[in-house]
Design an enzyme around this catalytic site. Sequence first.
Site, PDB file in Angstrom:
ATOM      1  N   GLU A 152     -75.831  -8.956  -2.000  1.00 15.07           N
ATOM      2  CA  GLU A 152     -76.803  -8.014  -2.554  1.00 15.07           C
ATOM      3  C   GLU A 152     -76.491  -7.719  -4.026  1.00 15.07           C
ATOM      4  O   GLU A 152     -75.335  -7.456  -4.368  1.00 15.07           O
ATOM      5  CB  GLU A 152     -76.768  -6.712  -1.740  1.00 15.07           C
ATOM      6  CG  GLU A 152     -77.261  -6.914  -0.311  1.00 15.07           C
ATOM      7  CD  GLU A 152     -76.694  -5.898   0.679  1.00 15.07           C
ATOM      8  OE1 GLU A 152     -76.074  -4.909   0.247  1.00 15.07           O
ATOM      9  OE2 GLU A 152     -76.870  -6.113   1.891  1.00 15.07           O
ATOM     10  N   GLU A 180     -77.497  -7.447   5.868  1.00 20.42           N
ATOM     11  CA  GLU A 180     -76.137  -7.968   6.053  1.00 20.42           C
ATOM     12  C   GLU A 180     -76.057  -9.025   7.159  1.00 20.42           C
ATOM     13  O   GLU A 180     -75.282  -9.974   7.054  1.00 20.42           O
ATOM     14  CB  GLU A 180     -75.147  -6.833   6.340  1.00 20.42           C
ATOM     15  CG  GLU A 180     -74.745  -6.024   5.108  1.00 20.42           C
ATOM     16  CD  GLU A 180     -75.782  -4.992   4.689  1.00 20.42           C
ATOM     17  OE1 GLU A 180     -76.748  -4.767   5.452  1.00 20.42           O
ATOM     18  OE2 GLU A 180     -75.637  -4.400   3.601  1.00 20.42           O
ATOM     19  N   PHE A 215     -70.079  -3.031   0.297  1.00 21.31           N
ATOM     20  CA  PHE A 215     -69.004  -2.107   0.671  1.00 21.31           C
ATOM     21  C   PHE A 215     -68.480  -2.568   2.035  1.00 21.31           C
ATOM     22  O   PHE A 215     -69.276  -2.958   2.891  1.00 21.31           O
ATOM     23  CB  PHE A 215     -69.516  -0.665   0.793  1.00 21.31           C
ATOM     24  CG  PHE A 215     -69.772   0.018  -0.531  1.00 21.31           C
ATOM     25  CD1 PHE A 215     -68.830   0.888  -1.083  1.00 21.31           C
ATOM     26  CD2 PHE A 215     -70.947  -0.214  -1.227  1.00 21.31           C
ATOM     27  CE1 PHE A 215     -69.064   1.508  -2.296  1.00 21.31           C
ATOM     28  CE2 PHE A 215     -71.180   0.405  -2.449  1.00 21.31           C
ATOM     29  CZ  PHE A 215     -70.241   1.273  -2.988  1.00 21.31           C
ATOM     30  N   ALA A 216     -67.178  -2.483   2.229  1.00 19.65           N
ATOM     31  CA  ALA A 216     -66.601  -2.943   3.500  1.00 19.65           C
ATOM     32  C   ALA A 216     -67.199  -2.192   4.682  1.00 19.65           C
ATOM     33  O   ALA A 216     -67.270  -2.728   5.797  1.00 19.65           O
ATOM     34  CB  ALA A 216     -65.081  -2.781   3.482  1.00 19.65           C
ATOM     35  N   ASP A 217     -67.652  -0.972   4.428  1.00 18.04           N
ATOM     36  CA  ASP A 217     -68.306  -0.184   5.478  1.00 18.04           C
ATOM     37  C   ASP A 217     -69.521  -0.932   6.050  1.00 18.04           C
ATOM     38  O   ASP A 217     -69.874  -0.770   7.211  1.00 18.04           O
ATOM     39  CB  ASP A 217     -68.773   1.150   4.894  1.00 18.04           C
ATOM     40  CG  ASP A 217     -67.690   1.808   4.057  1.00 18.04           C
ATOM     41  OD1 ASP A 217     -67.108   2.797   4.528  1.00 18.04           O
ATOM     42  OD2 ASP A 217     -67.404   1.321   2.944  1.00 18.04           O
ATOM     43  N   PHE A 218     -70.161  -1.744   5.193  1.00 11.25           N
ATOM     44  CA  PHE A 218     -71.371  -2.442   5.633  1.00 11.25           C
ATOM     45  C   PHE A 218     -71.061  -3.678   6.478  1.00 11.25           C
ATOM     46  O   PHE A 218     -71.974  -4.308   7.002  1.00 11.25           O
ATOM     47  CB  PHE A 218     -72.242  -2.861   4.431  1.00 11.25           C
ATOM     48  CG  PHE A 218     -72.553  -1.766   3.441  1.00 11.25           C
ATOM     49  CD1 PHE A 218     -72.350  -0.433   3.754  1.00 11.25           C
ATOM     50  CD2 PHE A 218     -73.056  -2.076   2.189  1.00 11.25           C
ATOM     51  CE1 PHE A 218     -72.619   0.576   2.832  1.00 11.25           C
ATOM     52  CE2 PHE A 218     -73.342  -1.080   1.264  1.00 11.25           C
ATOM     53  CZ  PHE A 218     -73.123   0.248   1.580  1.00 11.25           C
ATOM     54  N   MET A 221     -69.933  -3.415   9.194  1.00 14.03           N
ATOM     55  CA  MET A 221     -70.325  -2.961  10.530  1.00 14.03           C
ATOM     56  C   MET A 221     -71.762  -3.364  10.850  1.00 14.03           C
ATOM     57  O   MET A 221     -72.119  -3.523  11.998  1.00 14.03           O
ATOM     58  CB  MET A 221     -70.162  -1.446  10.663  1.00 14.03           C
ATOM     59  CG  MET A 221     -68.790  -0.931  10.249  1.00 14.03           C
ATOM     60  SD  MET A 221     -67.447  -1.845  11.026  1.00 14.03           S
ATOM     61  CE  MET A 221     -66.165  -1.658   9.804  1.00 14.03           C
ATOM     62  N   HIS A 276     -68.714   4.921   2.636  1.00 18.68           N
ATOM     63  CA  HIS A 276     -68.517   4.005   1.507  1.00 18.68           C
ATOM     64  C   HIS A 276     -67.059   4.010   1.046  1.00 18.68           C
ATOM     65  O   HIS A 276     -66.775   3.655  -0.096  1.00 18.68           O
ATOM     66  CB  HIS A 276     -69.406   4.402   0.321  1.00 18.68           C
ATOM     67  CG  HIS A 276     -70.872   4.194   0.544  1.00 18.68           C
ATOM     68  ND1 HIS A 276     -71.613   4.975   1.390  1.00 18.68           N
ATOM     69  CD2 HIS A 276     -71.734   3.280   0.036  1.00 18.68           C
ATOM     70  CE1 HIS A 276     -72.878   4.557   1.377  1.00 18.68           C
ATOM     71  NE2 HIS A 276     -72.968   3.534   0.572  1.00 18.68           N
TER      72      HIS A 276
END
Lengths: 325, 318
Positions: free
Chosen positions: A32, A61, A84-87, A89, A130
């Site tokens: 992105e 994602e 972001f590593a959170d994404f 998921m 985030h």
Amino acid sequence: MANARLITGKDAIREALIEEMRRDPSVFLLGEDLEQATFGVTDGLVEEFGAERVRNTPISENAIIGAAIGAALTGMRPVAEIMFADFLMDAMDPIVNTMAKIRFMTSGQAKVPMVIRTPSGAGLSAGAQHSQSPEAIFMHIPGIKIAVPSTPYDMKGLLKTAIRMDDPVLFFEHKMLYYEGGEVPEGDYTVPFGKADIKRQGKDVTIVAVLAMIKKALMAADILASEGIEAEVVDPRTLYPLDMDSIINSVKKTKRLVTVEEGSRTGGIGAEIAARVAEEALDYLDAPVKRLGSADCPIPFSPALEEVMYPTEQGIADAVKQILG
Amino acid sequence: MDKGFLLNLYETMFRIRTFEEEVKKQFEDGNIPGFIHLGSGQEAVSAGACAAIKKDDYIGSTHRGHANLMAKGARTDRMMAELFARETGYCKGRGGCLHITDMSVGSIGANGIVAAGIIVANGAALSAKLKNNKKVILTFFGDGAANQGKFHEALNLASVWALPNIFICENNLYGEATPQSKHMRIKDISTRAQAYDMPGVSVDGQDVLKVYDAVSEAVKRARDGKGPSLIEAKTYRFHGHHIGDPETYRTREEVEEWMEKRDPVKLFKSRLLKEFKADNKEIDAIEKKILKEIEDAVQFAAESPMPDPAVLTQNVYV
């Protein structure tokens, strides 16, 4: 270091991407906003390599990771960015159920030479969605290799290794390390997976840390040195493969172990390392293992709360002194 | 139409039917473990679609993937051995029904997670585009998958990037145990193509030539660089979602009516004889050959060794 300059982590990663894309036409990027990257890592790449090889994607994602897997299965070497590593998921299904397993499920017919780059870690008041450090979650999934570089040198060298590797790699980039400087050689070099870096030698305690916690561990070692305690700081650099030999050799020497990570303690990186040390080197330990990490709590927004979430240099030094008695 | 081509289509459909019915028998006899998803009744979709692409084109497949794989040219002996969980199977007994794959014939995998294969298929199409080798991929999925977020993400991305991906929805009217009317308000899944500005067409999935024609047109479009298409083939599975499914969601009468009036293998056989002037001897020869092939496949599977536990963790990593 020959030809070394002082550059930031962000620039070290960009340099690895540029050099690998010049070297191998099958390497391409997707993710992105790559043309106006959130942390600036891929800024300017589309000008050199064009929009075919630097592919801006929709905010999808699953589609990003899915496309990377399919391209890797058919002869390309995609480097996907998850903003972001959170994404991660969002894309747990393709990562866990396809990327990690398809080589095994096809008994080796498939290979998946892809990299997922993603920024993790707190420190920007970015809140609970985030700021996470989810590295340990993926240690539980066979079939994925995991890189956790702590310096610009390792960022460039490990990313090059990751891109050339035939296994899928999750490559964690700590946000706060993007803007830290370090010595990085110009041109090509690689850093192997599964080989820890002993950042500082010491005889009294082994501190194993990763990502931004390496800096904290080294600062703690300075504090301890001023009090006559010699800490050995070990950076595993990759969580899979995990260089347990180096960790156990260090523990055999120091007889004490403190682990430091930014993610939650429960089920964390330190939990795995402590368990392995207990299995393989319990008799060498002179004190209980100490695990430092975040509280079992989502990351708060307020800096006043965020800064008490993860280990500090003083907290690490105190933990060491506690187990030294 | 060329008679050899038509007879080949029949051979593929008859092979799929014979294989699937034999798998059912072998499962019921206790020779096959796990969950088995049969494609009996859906033969025309795979046969017609795969006849429209070349040997080095790709397919992406699903949990109900035996038919897709056979139509792309996989060997039935190694498929049967995989279902028997043997070392000689395509995946050496590591995959089974849900993941049965022969990558050498262009399959990029059978994905057991509903809609997960759709997003991966885009990557193969992207490879073809980046290498400019004019290859295409047929991406098979079911009506249930059309309700997954991945379906939306994948079709949108394929459209934005004009990927040579032909999305083929095998709408067998039930998403596992839920009829279509209870899982979506629309009747024609092909209408969802409008949302992605790509062609969408619904065809009779029991008519192998209609499937062939629709897929051929979409393949031409994809090879010309004009991007993806969505084809909905309306079909029916003669057996449950998996073998052993109690099938409380549909009546026996409904199943029998489809088997009697809408059996794609029987329908095509009768057209071959009447419309295309095939003679009974040609058809008999094909059927005899396939019956022997499947009998041999069972023997090959049954006589093959089980995988060796000593090498369990092989191929987790390269």
